[in-house]
Motif scaffolding. Structure first.
Motif, PDB file in Angstrom:
ATOM      1  N   ASP A 234       0.655  -1.138  -0.026  1.00 19.65           N
ATOM      2  CA  ASP A 234      -0.145  -0.033   0.072  1.00 19.65           C
ATOM      3  C   ASP A 234       0.807   1.186  -0.083  1.00 19.65           C
ATOM      4  O   ASP A 234       0.251   2.453   0.007  1.00 19.65           O
ATOM      5  CB  ASP A 234      -1.125  -0.015   1.211  1.00 19.65           C
ATOM      6  CG  ASP A 234      -0.133  -0.068   2.566  1.00 19.65           C
ATOM      7  OD1 ASP A 234       0.976  -0.335   2.339  1.00 19.65           O
ATOM      8  OD2 ASP A 234      -0.870  -0.134   3.622  1.00 19.65           O
ATOM      9  N   TYR A 239       0.274   2.086  -6.271  1.00 15.84           N
ATOM     10  CA  TYR A 239      -1.160   2.109  -5.523  1.00 15.84           C
ATOM     11  C   TYR A 239      -1.335   3.381  -4.916  1.00 15.84           C
ATOM     12  O   TYR A 239      -2.539   4.057  -5.173  1.00 15.84           O
ATOM     13  CB  TYR A 239      -1.021   1.180  -4.569  1.00 15.84           C
ATOM     14  CG  TYR A 239      -2.333   0.836  -3.603  1.00 15.84           C
ATOM     15  CD1 TYR A 239      -3.235   0.350  -4.034  1.00 15.84           C
ATOM     16  CD2 TYR A 239      -2.126   1.555  -2.402  1.00 15.84           C
ATOM     17  CE1 TYR A 239      -4.496   0.428  -3.227  1.00 15.84           C
ATOM     18  CE2 TYR A 239      -3.332   1.547  -1.666  1.00 15.84           C
ATOM     19  CZ  TYR A 239      -4.513   0.883  -2.113  1.00 15.84           C
ATOM     20  OH  TYR A 239      -5.474   0.900  -1.263  1.00 15.84           O
ATOM     21  N   VAL A 272      -2.997  -6.535  -2.548  1.00 14.29           N
ATOM     22  CA  VAL A 272      -2.169  -5.432  -1.695  1.00 14.29           C
ATOM     23  C   VAL A 272      -1.946  -5.852  -0.209  1.00 14.29           C
ATOM     24  O   VAL A 272      -2.660  -6.455   0.245  1.00 14.29           O
ATOM     25  CB  VAL A 272      -3.233  -4.056  -1.843  1.00 14.29           C
ATOM     26  CG1 VAL A 272      -4.430  -3.981  -1.100  1.00 14.29           C
ATOM     27  CG2 VAL A 272      -2.208  -2.784  -1.113  1.00 14.29           C
ATOM     28  N   GLN A 274      -1.377  -4.719   3.118  1.00 14.52           N
ATOM     29  CA  GLN A 274      -1.393  -3.738   4.080  1.00 14.52           C
ATOM     30  C   GLN A 274      -0.355  -3.437   4.962  1.00 14.52           C
ATOM     31  O   GLN A 274       0.146  -4.251   5.810  1.00 14.52           O
ATOM     32  CB  GLN A 274      -2.603  -3.560   4.705  1.00 14.52           C
ATOM     33  CG  GLN A 274      -3.180  -2.546   5.785  1.00 14.52           C
ATOM     34  CD  GLN A 274      -4.381  -2.623   6.132  1.00 14.52           C
ATOM     35  OE1 GLN A 274      -5.451  -3.624   6.171  1.00 14.52           O
ATOM     36  NE2 GLN A 274      -4.920  -1.619   7.320  1.00 14.52           N
ATOM     37  N   LEU A 279      -6.228   1.834   5.271  1.00 10.82           N
ATOM     38  CA  LEU A 279      -5.946   1.791   3.828  1.00 10.82           C
ATOM     39  C   LEU A 279      -6.566   2.963   2.965  1.00 10.82           C
ATOM     40  O   LEU A 279      -7.604   3.360   3.393  1.00 10.82           O
ATOM     41  CB  LEU A 279      -6.134   0.609   3.082  1.00 10.82           C
ATOM     42  CG  LEU A 279      -5.725  -0.495   3.343  1.00 10.82           C
ATOM     43  CD1 LEU A 279      -6.492  -1.754   2.839  1.00 10.82           C
ATOM     44  CD2 LEU A 279      -4.531  -0.624   2.363  1.00 10.82           C
TER      45      LEU A 279
END
Length: 519
Positions: A234, A239, A272, A274, A279
């Motif tokens: 993340d 992203y 993804v 974290q 997030l």
């Protein structure tokens, strides 16, 4: 005296059977016969069952025929009524509908970091072949997909993404590994976390477009080689950089590339990882509420440079169990550092939480096949079980992993069942309690996975003291059950929650059922 003297004379004496009338004489009979008795009335006939012939004659009458017709009609009407009621109950009664899951929602992921499998570090050229030989055994354990870390140089540009750096080896080695994984029915997700996939963001527009095209070219290359997807962090530019301006352009373009290679049997995914507490947005509302990623990999334990105490581990787990997750399919990994005594307990937790579990490499599992693979993990400093565990403990870890993976694959309650946190209060054994403890002991943590009438109870004793379960905290639960798995794999058969005691650092999985039945 004359012979014919008066009426009371000799010849006129009355007597039995004699007549004293004047006309009587000696010529009359001395005994008068009694009259004939009157005939008796007709005797009563006793009841006797009908003979076969008589019954056949009587049954052929019109009365019996009507009675039989009515009885047969009544029987069939009653039978049809019961059948209609049963069908109505089945149709109208609420029942759970099994959701349609994608392959990554049903998969057990196994995370590897094979940075020691090169000829330079492992000392022989057959290290990748050794991993390839291990793939069928990993598949037999119930593993569905691999997440390969450390394949790409973090400083590599998008143009060299399909050439790999010096961390893992040559391109041909990775291509061979992907081909062998597909033969073993193991999908492979490439971890490109913190890789420079989109190039610098502060350059001219033309150069930026060139970098994005190069990244899409690299994605297509690896998808053609058989990769099932990619994992990013993340914090990656791909992203986070686009999310800041709320365009999500890069990830939407990636999703478009994945659709070109996706099919019903093998959808390509984007995961993804974290690393932050919160997030950024995971959906693009400007493109019709499109989900940018397919799965979010979350860590159960917080990151720490030191081993977390049992109390902190229990607090982290309890916080997780009480948290309402977002509407994105979760994936779980241990993440933080904990004592080796809690390794099996955390394995049980990862495998029974809702979502897709990600299990990090464990030598106790792979060495059950007696194949020596020097593969490092992201927790190599805390995962030295091959040196500290006995052969029996290694076999129990492998047995626990195999039991949990296969139970999850065949039990709907563990795969996509409802999740319920249970506020169990535990009573510590007085014999083992220690009043000098600086903090209260970690409580028993419990949750329920349910689907229909099937319930799985997961109990976790994080602390170092034994605890007796208090089932009165959940009176609606069935009190009887059967052991499915526990950390030592030494509990078998049926059990009762009323007399269940958890040992230190023990996790138990119990399939509950009503007394007298088993589902």
């Amino acid at each position: 005296m004359p012979l014919n003297a008066g009426a009371s004379g000799y010849g006129s004496a009355a007597g039995p059977g004699l007549s004293a009338s004047a006309g009587g004489s000696e010529s009359a009979p001395l005994l008068i016969p009694e009259p004939d008795p009157e005939p008796d009335p007709e005797p009563v006939q006793q009841w006797q069952p009908l003979t076969k012939e008589e019954l056949e004659v009587a049954a052929g009458g019109p009365g019996w025929r009507k009675a039989r017709c009515y009885l047969v009609l009544l029987f069939w009407l009653a039978w049809l009524a019961m059948l209609a009621v049963a069908i109505a109950i089945i149709v109208l009664s609420p029942r759970p509908v099994a959701p349609s899951l994608e392959w990554w929602q049903k998969s057990l992921f196994y995370q590897l970091q094979p940075d020691l499998l090169t000829e330079k570090q492992a000392g022989r050229s057959g290290s990748v072949n050794a991993l390839c030989e291990q793939l069928p055994y990993l598949r037999s354990l119930g593993i569905d997909a691999l997440i390969l870390q450390g394949l790409f140089d973090k400083k590599a540009s998008p143009l060299t993404l399909n050439g790999t750096g010096e961390i893992f080896g040559t391109l041909s080695q990775i291509q061979h590994l992907l081909a062998e994984s597909n033969k073993a029915d193991l999908k492979v997700v490439l971890d490109v976390c913190e890789g420079d996939l989109v190039g610098p963001q502060d350059v001219a527009e033309n150069a930026d477009n060139t970098s994005k095209l190069a990244a899409k070219h690299a994605l297509r290359f690896w998808l053609e080689q058989g990769a099932a997807g990619f994992a990013i962090c993340d914090t990656d530019v791909a992203y986070l950089g686009e999310v800041k301006c709320c365009s999500h352009t890069t990830l939407l373009e990636w999703k478009g590339v994945f659709k070109e290679f996706s099919s019903e049997e093998k959808e390509r995914i984007l995961v993804v990882k974290q690393t932050k507490e919160v997030l950024p947005p995971l959906k693009s509302f400007s493109q019709g509420n499109v989900t940018l990623v397919d799965m979010v990999m979350r860590s159960i334990l917080p990151s720490s440079r030191h081993l977390l105490s049992a109390k902190k581990v229990a607090d982290a787990i309890e916080t997780l169990l009480k948290t309402n997750l977002e509407d994105i399919w979760p994936s779980w990994i241990v993440g933080g550092k904990a004592s080796l005594d809690l390794k099996e307990l955390l394995l049980v937790l990862v495998m029974t939480l809702p979502g897709s579990p990600v299990v990090q490499y464990d030598e106790d599992i792979v060495q059950a096949k007696n194949v020596s693979l020097k593969v490092s993990s992201s927790q190599s400093d805390t995962n030295q079980s091959s040196d500290t565990h006995t052969d029996g403990e290694k076999r129990s870890v492998a047995a626990l992993f195999s039991t949990l993976s296969h139970s999850r694959a065949r039990e709907e309650a563990l795969l996509f069942g409802n999740f319920t946190f249970l506020p169990f209060n535990s009573s510590t054994d007085s014999s083992s309690s220690n009043s000098t403890l600086p903090s209260p002991p970690a409580p028993i943590l419990a949750f329920l996975r349910s689907w229909g009438c099937v319930h799985f109870l997961i109990l976790l004793n994080v602390g170092p003291e034994p605890h007796t379960l208090d089932p009165s905290q959940a009176p609606s639960l069935p009190k009887a059950g059967v052991f499915v798995a526990n950390t030592r794999m030494d509990r078998m058969g049926s059990t009762s929650l009323d007399r269940l005691q958890l040992r230190p650092h023990e996790a138990i999985v119990i399939k509950l059922f009503e007394p007298g039945s088993y589902s």
